[in-house]
Design a protein around this motif. Structure first.
Motif, mmCIF file in Angstrom:
data_model
loop_
_atom_site.group_PDB
_atom_site.id
_atom_site.type_symbol
_atom_site.label_atom_id
_atom_site.label_comp_id
_atom_site.label_asym_id
_atom_site.label_seq_id
_atom_site.Cartn_x
_atom_site.Cartn_y
_atom_site.Cartn_z
ATOM 1 N N ASP A 157 0.795 -1.226 0.000
ATOM 2 C CA ASP A 157 0.000 0.000 0.000
ATOM 3 C C ASP A 157 0.832 1.284 0.000
ATOM 4 N N ALA A 158 2.152 1.174 -0.158
ATOM 5 C CA ALA A 158 2.971 2.384 -0.288
ATOM 6 C C ALA A 158 2.907 2.841 -1.745
ATOM 7 N N GLN A 159 1.710 3.195 -2.181
ATOM 8 C CA GLN A 159 1.476 3.552 -3.576
ATOM 9 C C GLN A 159 2.113 4.901 -3.912
ATOM 10 N N ARG A 160 2.325 5.085 -5.204
ATOM 11 C CA ARG A 160 2.910 6.323 -5.752
ATOM 12 C C ARG A 160 4.314 6.581 -5.202
ATOM 13 N N THR A 161 4.994 5.518 -4.860
ATOM 14 C CA THR A 161 6.408 5.618 -4.484
ATOM 15 C C THR A 161 7.230 5.993 -5.716
ATOM 16 N N ASP A 162 8.217 6.855 -5.511
ATOM 17 C CA ASP A 162 9.166 7.221 -6.570
ATOM 18 C C ASP A 162 10.570 6.985 -6.005
ATOM 19 N N ALA A 163 11.212 5.911 -6.441
ATOM 20 C CA ALA A 163 12.509 5.536 -5.875
ATOM 21 C C ALA A 163 13.512 5.279 -6.988
ATOM 22 N N ARG A 164 14.683 5.891 -6.851
ATOM 23 C CA ARG A 164 15.750 5.695 -7.836
ATOM 24 C C ARG A 164 17.045 5.342 -7.113
ATOM 25 N N GLN A 165 17.790 4.418 -7.705
ATOM 26 C CA GLN A 165 19.053 3.979 -7.106
ATOM 27 C C GLN A 165 20.061 3.693 -8.219
ATOM 28 N N GLN A 166 21.237 4.313 -8.126
ATOM 29 C CA GLN A 166 22.237 4.172 -9.174
ATOM 30 C C GLN A 166 23.625 3.982 -8.552
ATOM 31 N N SER A 167 24.368 3.021 -9.092
ATOM 32 C CA SER A 167 25.735 2.762 -8.641
ATOM 33 C C SER A 167 26.648 2.736 -9.856
ATOM 34 N N THR A 185 32.330 -4.715 -6.036
ATOM 35 C CA THR A 185 31.065 -5.447 -6.183
ATOM 36 C C THR A 185 29.925 -4.500 -5.848
ATOM 37 N N THR A 186 28.858 -4.584 -6.628
ATOM 38 C CA THR A 186 27.727 -3.687 -6.416
ATOM 39 C C THR A 186 26.436 -4.478 -6.528
ATOM 40 N N GLN A 187 25.531 -4.261 -5.579
ATOM 41 C CA GLN A 187 24.285 -5.005 -5.508
ATOM 42 C C GLN A 187 23.099 -4.068 -5.249
ATOM 43 N N PRO A 188 22.613 -3.375 -6.253
ATOM 44 C CA PRO A 188 21.379 -2.608 -6.070
ATOM 45 C C PRO A 188 20.181 -3.552 -6.154
ATOM 46 N N GLN A 189 19.244 -3.428 -5.240
ATOM 47 C CA GLN A 189 18.120 -4.356 -5.170
ATOM 48 C C GLN A 189 16.811 -3.606 -4.927
ATOM 49 N N LEU A 190 15.714 -4.211 -5.396
ATOM 50 C CA LEU A 190 14.375 -3.690 -5.167
ATOM 51 C C LEU A 190 13.506 -4.793 -4.564
ATOM 52 N N GLU A 191 12.707 -4.412 -3.569
ATOM 53 C CA GLU A 191 11.731 -5.325 -2.983
ATOM 54 C C GLU A 191 10.412 -4.562 -2.907
ATOM 55 N N ILE A 192 9.482 -4.890 -3.786
ATOM 56 C CA ILE A 192 8.299 -4.053 -3.993
ATOM 57 C C ILE A 192 7.027 -4.849 -3.731
ATOM 58 N N ASP A 215 1.481 0.632 -7.816
ATOM 59 C CA ASP A 215 1.490 1.947 -8.444
ATOM 60 C C ASP A 215 2.764 2.676 -8.012
ATOM 61 N N VAL A 216 3.895 2.304 -8.624
ATOM 62 C CA VAL A 216 5.185 2.832 -8.194
ATOM 63 C C VAL A 216 6.047 3.172 -9.413
ATOM 64 N N LYS A 217 7.035 4.031 -9.188
ATOM 65 C CA LYS A 217 8.085 4.294 -10.160
ATOM 66 C C LYS A 217 9.409 3.976 -9.467
ATOM 67 N N CYS A 218 10.005 2.845 -9.770
ATOM 68 C CA CYS A 218 11.239 2.415 -9.118
ATOM 69 C C CYS A 218 12.256 2.009 -10.182
ATOM 70 N N SER A 219 13.488 2.435 -10.015
ATOM 71 C CA SER A 219 14.535 2.063 -10.956
ATOM 72 C C SER A 219 15.843 1.871 -10.208
ATOM 73 N N HIS A 220 16.672 0.997 -10.752
ATOM 74 C CA HIS A 220 18.018 0.840 -10.210
ATOM 75 C C HIS A 220 18.950 0.409 -11.331
ATOM 76 N N GLY A 221 20.229 0.648 -11.114
ATOM 77 C CA GLY A 221 21.212 0.283 -12.122
ATOM 78 C C GLY A 221 22.604 0.294 -11.534
ATOM 79 N N ALA A 222 23.520 -0.430 -12.174
ATOM 80 C CA ALA A 222 24.888 -0.511 -11.691
ATOM 81 C C ALA A 222 25.840 -0.723 -12.856
ATOM 82 N N THR A 223 26.994 -0.078 -12.799
ATOM 83 C CA THR A 223 28.043 -0.288 -13.795
ATOM 84 C C THR A 223 29.380 -0.387 -13.089
#
Length: 273
Positions: A174-184, A196-203, A207-215
């Protein structure tokens, strides 16, 4: 340019284990090697806080933001400290965190967004040389609807150094309309360095906007060639590229003299990578 200790000596000392902020504080607070520090910001209060780790010690820091409070924390590691930071935010609060690991260190951040329209921004960087080991952990929990978070972590490792980033964004039911971004983003300067890089999402909401990425990669060879064609040595070109890479995070610090001093310290560290 003034050194970091010289700059923060001009700030208000965060003496004791509890710092209560009731209004809008124009002058920053500073704490050097705190074992335990709790910061409580009342509704509508605002402040900037600097924490400097110069000793191989263990510390814990808790930030509690009441409704509408605004806090900015800049944390700098120049020694092998182990630090745990907990941030709890009520509705309409704003918190910005900037952390720089310029030595072997272990920094762990737990952020809880507990009120609607709470917002958190974290910018982190680590520079690891020789046989250093830098660890940065982040857990951001969106516990209610309509909150925002943005984390941006960069790492550089040379020699036989090791860097680690582990990031988790949790979105509650029920944490709707969450906007979360994570970048490594990370750069290796030698074949023996490791990141070592471990970006993770647990949703658990829909109704959310969540993104993550790693390079994890090498330096930009074309950019280095471009700078060398304009008269710079390879060492100068490499240094400028790394300074720009980490400077993007460091300049998020909202205290201008401190930003400059951290960049100068980072540039000196880059010479050893």
């Amino acid at each position: 340019m003034e050194t970091i200790p010289d700059i923060i000596r001009g700030f208000r000392a965060a003496d004791g284990e509890v710092l209560r902020i009731a209004g809008a504080e124009a002058e920053p607070f500073a704490a050097v090697d705190p074992r335990h520090l709790r910061v409580e910001a009342a509704a509508g209060a605002s402040a900037r806080i600097v924490v400097l780790h110069t000793a191989p010690d263990v510390s814990s820091l808790t930030l509690t933001l009441a409704e509408g409070a605004q806090l900015e924390l800049t944390e700098l590691f120049t020694a092998e400290a182990f630090a745990e930071v907990s941030v709890k935010q009520a509705a309409h609060s704003r918190c910005r965190l900037t952390t720089a690991l310029l030595s072997s260190a272990n920094a762990s951040y737990r952020i809880d967004l507990d009120g609607a329209d709470a917002e958190n921004e974290l910018g982190g960087v680590f520079l690891a040389a020789g046989e250093e080991h830098c660890v940065l952990k982040l857990h951001t929990a969106h516990n209610v609807a309509d909150c925002r978070s943005d984390s941006y972590v960069k790492g550089v490792a040379g020699g036989q150094a090791v860097g680690e980033f582990c990031g988790m964004v949790y979105v509650a039911p029920d944490a709707q309309r969450t906007d979360a971004r994570q970048q490594s983003r990370n750069i290796l300067l030698s074949r023996t360095a490791r990141i070592t890089t471990q970006p993770q999402l647990e949703i658990y909401a829909d109704d959310v906007k969540c993104s993550h990425g790693a390079t994890v990669g090498q330096m930009d060879a074309e950019a280095i060639l471009y700078m060398r064609q304009r008269g710079l040595s390879e060492a100068q070109a490499r240094r400028l590229q790394i300074e720009g890479f980490v400077g993007d995070v460091v300049t998020r610090c909202g205290i201008e003299p401190l930003c400059g001093a951290i960049l100068e310290r980072a540039a000196a560290k880059i010479e050893t990578l």
